[in-house]
Motif scaffolding. Structure first.
Motif, PDB file in Angstrom:
ATOM      1  N   GLN A  96       0.822  -1.214   0.000  1.00 10.06           N
ATOM      2  CA  GLN A  96       0.000   0.000   0.000  1.00 10.06           C
ATOM      3  C   GLN A  96       0.857   1.266   0.000  1.00 10.06           C
ATOM      4  O   GLN A  96       0.465   2.279  -0.586  1.00 10.06           O
ATOM      5  N   ILE A  97       2.024   1.207   0.612  1.00  5.48           N
ATOM      6  CA  ILE A  97       2.866   2.407   0.679  1.00  5.48           C
ATOM      7  C   ILE A  97       3.332   2.831  -0.706  1.00  5.48           C
ATOM      8  O   ILE A  97       3.671   3.998  -0.934  1.00  5.48           O
ATOM      9  N   ASN A  98       3.330   1.896  -1.666  1.00  9.40           N
ATOM     10  CA  ASN A  98       3.730   2.210  -3.037  1.00  9.40           C
ATOM     11  C   ASN A  98       2.534   2.332  -3.981  1.00  9.40           C
ATOM     12  O   ASN A  98       2.701   2.342  -5.202  1.00  9.40           O
ATOM     13  N   ALA A  99       1.329   2.437  -3.420  1.00  2.00           N
ATOM     14  CA  ALA A  99       0.121   2.457  -4.244  1.00  2.00           C
ATOM     15  C   ALA A  99      -0.303   3.855  -4.653  1.00  2.00           C
ATOM     16  O   ALA A  99      -1.357   4.032  -5.250  1.00  2.00           O
ATOM     17  N   GLY A 100       0.477   4.836  -4.326  1.00  2.00           N
ATOM     18  CA  GLY A 100       0.138   6.214  -4.684  1.00  2.00           C
ATOM     19  C   GLY A 100       1.378   7.080  -4.686  1.00  2.00           C
ATOM     20  O   GLY A 100       2.502   6.589  -4.817  1.00  2.00           O
ATOM     21  N   GLN A 101       1.187   8.353  -4.509  1.00  2.00           N
ATOM     22  CA  GLN A 101       2.297   9.306  -4.499  1.00  2.00           C
ATOM     23  C   GLN A 101       2.866   9.429  -3.083  1.00  2.00           C
ATOM     24  O   GLN A 101       2.150   9.747  -2.138  1.00  2.00           O
ATOM     25  N   ARG A 102       4.151   9.171  -2.933  1.00  2.00           N
ATOM     26  CA  ARG A 102       4.795   9.310  -1.630  1.00  2.00           C
ATOM     27  C   ARG A 102       4.885  10.789  -1.267  1.00  2.00           C
ATOM     28  O   ARG A 102       5.269  11.616  -2.099  1.00  2.00           O
ATOM     29  N   ILE A 103       4.538  11.105  -0.042  1.00  2.00           N
ATOM     30  CA  ILE A 103       4.561  12.497   0.420  1.00  2.00           C
ATOM     31  C   ILE A 103       5.263  12.580   1.761  1.00  2.00           C
ATOM     32  O   ILE A 103       5.407  11.571   2.468  1.00  2.00           O
ATOM     33  N   SER A 104       5.679  13.787   2.111  1.00  2.00           N
ATOM     34  CA  SER A 104       6.345  13.992   3.397  1.00  2.00           C
ATOM     35  C   SER A 104       5.297  14.189   4.493  1.00  2.00           C
ATOM     36  O   SER A 104       4.114  14.440   4.209  1.00  2.00           O
ATOM     37  N   ARG A 105       5.743  14.116   5.717  1.00  2.00           N
ATOM     38  CA  ARG A 105       4.832  14.295   6.846  1.00  2.00           C
ATOM     39  C   ARG A 105       4.220  15.693   6.843  1.00  2.00           C
ATOM     40  O   ARG A 105       3.053  15.870   7.200  1.00  2.00           O
ATOM     41  N   SER A 106       4.986  16.687   6.399  1.00  2.00           N
ATOM     42  CA  SER A 106       4.487  18.068   6.392  1.00  2.00           C
ATOM     43  C   SER A 106       3.416  18.289   5.325  1.00  2.00           C
ATOM     44  O   SER A 106       2.682  19.274   5.378  1.00  2.00           O
ATOM     45  N   GLU A 107       3.306  17.377   4.366  1.00  5.74           N
ATOM     46  CA  GLU A 107       2.330  17.521   3.281  1.00  5.74           C
ATOM     47  C   GLU A 107       1.024  16.770   3.551  1.00  5.74           C
ATOM     48  O   GLU A 107       0.122  16.770   2.702  1.00  5.74           O
ATOM     49  N   LEU A 108       0.907  16.132   4.700  1.00  2.00           N
ATOM     50  CA  LEU A 108      -0.249  15.278   4.977  1.00  2.00           C
ATOM     51  C   LEU A 108      -1.572  16.018   4.840  1.00  2.00           C
ATOM     52  O   LEU A 108      -1.720  17.162   5.282  1.00  2.00           O
ATOM     53  N   ALA A 109      -2.546  15.317   4.223  1.00  2.00           N
ATOM     54  CA  ALA A 109      -3.911  15.824   4.108  1.00  2.00           C
ATOM     55  C   ALA A 109      -4.858  14.671   4.423  1.00  2.00           C
ATOM     56  O   ALA A 109      -4.493  13.494   4.280  1.00  2.00           O
ATOM     57  N   PRO A 110      -6.086  14.968   4.871  1.00  2.00           N
ATOM     58  CA  PRO A 110      -7.039  13.899   5.196  1.00  2.00           C
ATOM     59  C   PRO A 110      -7.217  12.922   4.026  1.00  2.00           C
ATOM     60  O   PRO A 110      -7.335  13.323   2.872  1.00  2.00           O
ATOM     61  N   GLY A 111      -7.216  11.641   4.357  1.00  2.00           N
ATOM     62  CA  GLY A 111      -7.340  10.589   3.355  1.00  2.00           C
ATOM     63  C   GLY A 111      -6.024   9.935   3.016  1.00  2.00           C
ATOM     64  O   GLY A 111      -6.001   8.837   2.438  1.00  2.00           O
ATOM     65  N   ASP A 112      -4.904  10.574   3.358  1.00  2.00           N
ATOM     66  CA  ASP A 112      -3.599   9.973   3.087  1.00  2.00           C
ATOM     67  C   ASP A 112      -3.387   8.748   3.976  1.00  2.00           C
ATOM     68  O   ASP A 112      -3.939   8.655   5.079  1.00  2.00           O
ATOM     69  N   LEU A 113      -2.574   7.836   3.489  1.00  2.00           N
ATOM     70  CA  LEU A 113      -2.200   6.664   4.273  1.00  2.00           C
ATOM     71  C   LEU A 113      -0.914   6.973   5.030  1.00  2.00           C
ATOM     72  O   LEU A 113       0.051   7.483   4.446  1.00  2.00           O
ATOM     73  N   VAL A 114      -0.900   6.679   6.308  1.00 10.07           N
ATOM     74  CA  VAL A 114       0.288   6.916   7.134  1.00 10.07           C
ATOM     75  C   VAL A 114       0.811   5.575   7.634  1.00 10.07           C
ATOM     76  O   VAL A 114       0.047   4.724   8.099  1.00 10.07           O
ATOM     77  N   PHE A 115       2.131   5.409   7.529  1.00 11.58           N
ATOM     78  CA  PHE A 115       2.761   4.119   7.819  1.00 11.58           C
ATOM     79  C   PHE A 115       3.762   4.266   8.968  1.00 11.58           C
ATOM     80  O   PHE A 115       4.361   5.328   9.160  1.00 11.58           O
ATOM     81  N   PHE A 116       3.961   3.134   9.679  1.00  5.56           N
ATOM     82  CA  PHE A 116       4.761   3.181  10.901  1.00  5.56           C
ATOM     83  C   PHE A 116       5.710   1.993  10.992  1.00  5.56           C
ATOM     84  O   PHE A 116       5.477   0.940  10.389  1.00  5.56           O
ATOM     85  N   TYR A 117       6.776   2.186  11.756  1.00  2.00           N
ATOM     86  CA  TYR A 117       7.830   1.212  12.021  1.00  2.00           C
ATOM     87  C   TYR A 117       8.734   1.052  10.798  1.00  2.00           C
ATOM     88  O   TYR A 117       8.321   1.262   9.655  1.00  2.00           O
ATOM     89  N   SER A 118       9.965   0.625  11.053  1.00  2.93           N
ATOM     90  CA  SER A 118      10.962   0.536   9.987  1.00  2.93           C
ATOM     91  C   SER A 118      10.573  -0.485   8.921  1.00  2.93           C
ATOM     92  O   SER A 118      10.930  -0.343   7.764  1.00  2.93           O
ATOM     93  N   GLY A 119       9.854  -1.518   9.313  1.00  4.18           N
ATOM     94  CA  GLY A 119       9.440  -2.527   8.340  1.00  4.18           C
ATOM     95  C   GLY A 119       8.115  -2.233   7.680  1.00  4.18           C
ATOM     96  O   GLY A 119       7.563  -3.079   6.971  1.00  4.18           O
ATOM     97  N   VAL A 120       7.580  -1.025   7.879  1.00  2.64           N
ATOM     98  CA  VAL A 120       6.290  -0.599   7.326  1.00  2.64           C
ATOM     99  C   VAL A 120       5.222  -1.652   7.648  1.00  2.64           C
ATOM    100  O   VAL A 120       4.559  -2.188   6.758  1.00  2.64           O
ATOM    101  N   SER A 121       5.085  -1.947   8.939  1.00  2.00           N
ATOM    102  CA  SER A 121       4.182  -3.029   9.346  1.00  2.00           C
ATOM    103  C   SER A 121       2.830  -2.543   9.863  1.00  2.00           C
ATOM    104  O   SER A 121       1.976  -3.362  10.216  1.00  2.00           O
ATOM    105  N   HIS A 122       2.615  -1.222   9.905  1.00  2.66           N
ATOM    106  CA  HIS A 122       1.331  -0.710  10.383  1.00  2.66           C
ATOM    107  C   HIS A 122       0.914   0.485   9.540  1.00  2.66           C
ATOM    108  O   HIS A 122       1.750   1.256   9.070  1.00  2.66           O
ATOM    109  N   VAL A 123      -0.411   0.622   9.340  1.00  7.04           N
ATOM    110  CA  VAL A 123      -0.934   1.717   8.518  1.00  7.04           C
ATOM    111  C   VAL A 123      -2.209   2.251   9.146  1.00  7.04           C
ATOM    112  O   VAL A 123      -2.975   1.520   9.785  1.00  7.04           O
TER     113      VAL A 123
END
Length: 350
Positions: free
Chosen positions: A287-314
């Motif tokens: 899912q992290i590669n299913a759209g346009q990667r953005i920085s934390r400062s660019e976040l807008a409602p509806g964006d997917l946010v991912f966590f941990y070094s192995g990208v194991s949570h969204v």
């Protein structure tokens, strides 16, 4: 003599609740260390238990995403294998028809081809008729050669299809082995976490649960559309995905689940965006590669946010530093701050 009444304590919320829960766990840890309370083997403190349980839940989520990926691959391989087998069956039918036609030609040749053509001409009472038949026989021979060539080609194609099907079957076996392994890992981690939690007293467990939910003031929020004052979605699709996620608040986390009654973290984000007409892959690391990667400062409602070094949570970002996510077993879908876990990246789907 005047009676002295103990003043009522007001329920604590927010930082006070977190402080109280922390003190409760610390107090329990101190009590466990007092003489007479120790067992033959050293016991973990509630704080240590919480740290271990949290780690086990994280490990289980990593294995869950691996399970989801293996399951998706197994489904793809199963579909491919079915298509190969169907095509092999269709071509086998055509091969059988070609063989029947070839057999008819061979039988006709056998009936007429036993006499030398020169002898047939000498014995014929009508040479013109014979020559006409000879020309027809040549055409039949050409047709026979074509049928032989077609049969050979079909046999080769079917053999190739069967070889591909055999490879797909082996791949399916490998995917199923992966599924079994990851399923066993998830169940083992969750069972270990539950064993640790079972060692806590009711008061300690309540303190643990309070620490787990203290960051989520909206854990039991109204399961409806976003409330006034929240950041507006940038487009209709994002708004639809967010509305879906709000509607899922309070539903349980179940590993490997994609709804409608329960979800895991990537199952929730996939379902939310599916409701908006957008198809997402199944796992966090796809899912992290299913759209346009953005920085934390660019976040807008509806964006997917991912966590941990192995990208194991969204989670699904809803604005103002908050997300809706499915946290872990025992913790229902809720609103939480995105700084609750180590941030790994974000993707804009649409």
């Amino acid at each position: 003599m005047a009676a002295h009444r103990k003043p009522k304590q007001l329920p604590r919320t927010g930082s006070a609740a977190r402080t109280a829960a922390t003190l409760a766990l610390a107090g329990a840890a101190t009590a466990a260390a007092l003489p007479g309370s120790a067992h033959a083997e050293p016991q973990l403190t509630p704080a240590q238990i919480k740290a271990k349980v949290d780690r086990l839940y994280h490990d289980a989520e990593v294995a869950t995403e691996q399970y989801n990926g293996a399951k998706e691959k197994a489904a793809t391989v199963t579909e491919s294998l079915g298509a190969l087998r169907d095509e092999a069956a269709r071509r086998t039918e055509r091969l059988n028809a070609s063989r029947n036609a070839l057999g008819s030609l061979a039988a006709a040749q056998y009936r007429t081809g036993g006499i030398d053509p020169a002898v047939q001409l000498a014995l014929s009472s009508d040479p013109d008729q014979y020559l006409e038949r000879a020309s027809y026989a040549d055409r039949v021979a050409d047709r026979q050669a074509g049928e032989v060539s077609r049969v050979r080609r079909q046999v080769t194609e079917i053999a190739q299809l069967r070889a591909e099907a055999s490879e797909e079957l082996a791949a399916l076996g490998a995917r199923r082995a992966e599924l079994k392994k990851h399923r066993a890992t998830v169940r083992s981690k969750l069972a270990d976490a539950q064993k640790l939690l079972d060692t806590l007293s009711p008061a300690e467990r309540a303190a643990y649960d309070q620490l787990g939910t203290a960051h989520s003031a909206d854990a039991h929020a109204d399961r409806s559309a976003p409330r006034a004052g929240t950041q507006a979605a940038p487009n209709a699709r994002a708004a639809e995905a967010i509305t879906f996620a709000y509607g899922a608040l309070g539903k349980p986390y179940v590993w490997g689940a994609t709804g409608p009654s329960s979800y895991d973290c990537s199952g929730l984000t996939q379902a939310a965006w599916r409701s908006a007409g957008v198809s997402l892959p199944r796992t966090t690391y796809t899912q992290i590669n299913a759209g346009q990667r953005i920085s934390r400062s660019e976040l807008a409602p509806g964006d997917l946010v991912f966590f941990y070094s192995g990208v194991s949570h969204v989670g699904l970002y809803i604005g103002n530093g908050q997300m809706i996510h499915a946290p872990r077993p025992g913790a229902p879908i809720r609103i939480a701050p995105i700084d609750q876990m180590p941030f790994a990246g974000a993707t804009r789907v649409a």
